[in-house]
Design a protein around this motif. Structure first.
Motif, mmCIF file in Angstrom:
data_model
loop_
_atom_site.group_PDB
_atom_site.id
_atom_site.type_symbol
_atom_site.label_atom_id
_atom_site.label_comp_id
_atom_site.label_asym_id
_atom_site.label_seq_id
_atom_site.Cartn_x
_atom_site.Cartn_y
_atom_site.Cartn_z
ATOM 1 N N ALA A 162 12.473 5.659 -15.830
ATOM 2 C CA ALA A 162 11.171 6.253 -16.150
ATOM 3 C C ALA A 162 10.201 6.097 -14.740
ATOM 4 C CB ALA A 162 10.679 5.462 -17.195
ATOM 5 N N LEU A 163 10.739 5.364 -14.047
ATOM 6 C CA LEU A 163 9.705 5.302 -12.735
ATOM 7 C C LEU A 163 10.425 5.491 -11.479
ATOM 8 C CD1 LEU A 163 8.684 1.428 -13.548
ATOM 9 C CD2 LEU A 163 7.320 3.409 -14.052
ATOM 10 N N VAL A 164 9.320 6.137 -10.633
ATOM 11 C CA VAL A 164 10.021 6.548 -9.347
ATOM 12 C C VAL A 164 9.038 5.509 -8.162
ATOM 13 C CG1 VAL A 164 10.206 8.320 -7.788
ATOM 14 C CG2 VAL A 164 10.388 8.967 -10.167
ATOM 15 N N VAL A 165 9.653 5.034 -7.466
ATOM 16 C CA VAL A 165 9.174 4.146 -6.591
ATOM 17 C C VAL A 165 9.455 4.991 -5.139
ATOM 18 C CG1 VAL A 165 9.039 1.900 -5.174
ATOM 19 C CG2 VAL A 165 9.617 2.284 -7.666
ATOM 20 N N TYR A 166 8.087 5.158 -4.527
ATOM 21 C CA TYR A 166 8.359 5.954 -3.102
ATOM 22 C C TYR A 166 7.262 5.116 -2.188
ATOM 23 C CZ TYR A 166 4.056 8.143 -4.741
ATOM 24 O OH TYR A 166 2.410 8.311 -5.184
ATOM 25 N N LYS A 167 7.477 5.324 -0.794
ATOM 26 C CA LYS A 167 6.662 4.977 0.194
ATOM 27 C C LYS A 167 5.671 6.094 0.579
ATOM 28 C CE LYS A 167 9.844 1.535 1.757
ATOM 29 N NZ LYS A 167 9.076 0.482 1.751
ATOM 30 N N SER A 168 4.491 5.714 0.924
ATOM 31 C CA SER A 168 3.451 6.708 1.531
ATOM 32 C C SER A 168 2.759 6.188 2.546
ATOM 33 C CB SER A 168 2.572 7.346 0.234
ATOM 34 O OG SER A 168 1.896 6.165 -0.164
ATOM 35 N N LEU A 169 2.139 7.241 3.306
ATOM 36 C CA LEU A 169 1.176 6.848 4.524
ATOM 37 C C LEU A 169 -0.082 6.114 4.045
ATOM 38 C CD1 LEU A 169 1.591 9.596 6.840
ATOM 39 C CD2 LEU A 169 2.457 7.606 6.983
ATOM 40 N N SER A 170 -0.636 5.119 4.484
ATOM 41 C CA SER A 170 -1.960 4.705 4.278
ATOM 42 C C SER A 170 -2.985 5.689 4.940
ATOM 43 C CB SER A 170 -2.220 3.119 4.551
ATOM 44 O OG SER A 170 -2.273 3.260 6.142
ATOM 45 N N PRO A 171 -4.289 5.830 4.170
ATOM 46 C CA PRO A 171 -5.136 6.655 4.811
ATOM 47 C C PRO A 171 -5.584 6.273 6.305
ATOM 48 C CG PRO A 171 -5.994 6.084 2.713
ATOM 49 C CD PRO A 171 -4.700 5.270 3.052
ATOM 50 N N GLU A 172 -5.275 4.884 6.718
ATOM 51 C CA GLU A 172 -5.830 4.436 7.985
ATOM 52 C C GLU A 172 -4.541 4.838 9.058
ATOM 53 O OE1 GLU A 172 -7.917 2.057 4.829
ATOM 54 O OE2 GLU A 172 -5.604 2.371 5.190
ATOM 55 N N VAL A 173 -3.288 4.801 8.727
ATOM 56 C CA VAL A 173 -2.240 5.294 9.463
ATOM 57 C C VAL A 173 -2.453 6.855 9.729
ATOM 58 C CG1 VAL A 173 0.296 5.561 9.657
ATOM 59 C CG2 VAL A 173 -0.603 3.232 9.115
ATOM 60 N N ALA A 174 -2.614 7.452 8.547
ATOM 61 C CA ALA A 174 -2.755 8.838 8.663
ATOM 62 C C ALA A 174 -3.730 9.387 9.368
ATOM 63 C CB ALA A 174 -2.950 9.631 7.238
ATOM 64 N N LEU A 175 -4.796 8.510 9.635
ATOM 65 C CA LEU A 175 -6.012 8.793 10.459
ATOM 66 C C LEU A 175 -5.836 8.458 11.780
ATOM 67 C CD1 LEU A 175 -8.998 9.609 10.890
ATOM 68 C CD2 LEU A 175 -9.691 6.979 10.391
#
Length: 161
Positions: free
Chosen positions: A20-33
């Motif tokens: 029932a769960l999906v785990v993923y990685k994402s960019l933090s706003p600081e790294v995107a900036l």
């Protein structure tokens, strides 16, 4: 019985709710900036006024920077380049070449939010797609892509996992 069959097949039985769960990685706003700022700086150093957008893994804008004198279409085009690279999992320069050579259907370039122009790159690490970066406003997609690459290079050490 199902657990015994899964063990026989070499798979451990899943705990209740695991599917029932999906785990993923994402960019933090600081790294995107940080990526966007590095791309903007590279283009400024080269004398170009541009816009740069970083989209998350779902194609949603996370950061958009527009230099003071960037052209009016630059922010939208940068966003579409980032989205396109993410969606097709390829640089927009490579996609553009594939359409021009007939390897890809030119109709793909007319899809909503798609820009098959150089300047869009995927953001990925260890085989995980994290987002896309798009740059628009330099005189040519090759120069836009050079700035986008500078954005990726600035955050590379934070992405290797």
């Amino acid at each position: 019985m199902i657990g015994a069959m899964m063990l026989a097949l070499g798979a451990a039985p899943a705990a209740a709710g695991d599917d029932a769960l999906v785990v993923y990685k994402s960019l933090s706003p600081e790294v995107a900036l940080e990526a966007a700022q590095a791309a903007l700086k590279k283009c400024r150093d080269n004398g170009f006024q541009i816009a740069v957008t970083v989209v998350d893994r779902f194609g949603q804008p996370q950061v958009m920077l527009r230099d003071r004198f960037a052209g009016l279409p630059a922010p939208d085009t940068a966003t579409r380049k980032a989205y396109t690279s993410l969606s097709f999992r390829a640089s927009t320069a490579d996609l553009s070449k594939s359409i021009k050579s007939g390897q890809m259907d030119p109709g793909l370039a007319r899809l909503p939010n798609v820009a098959m122009l150089g300047g869009g790159l995927m953001i990925e690490a260890a085989g995980t797609l994290l987002g896309g970066i798009g740059v628009s406003g330099a005189p040519g997609g090759d120069k836009d892509e050079e700035c986008a690459k500078a954005g990726l290079d600035a955050i590379r050490d934070k992405l290797d996992f």
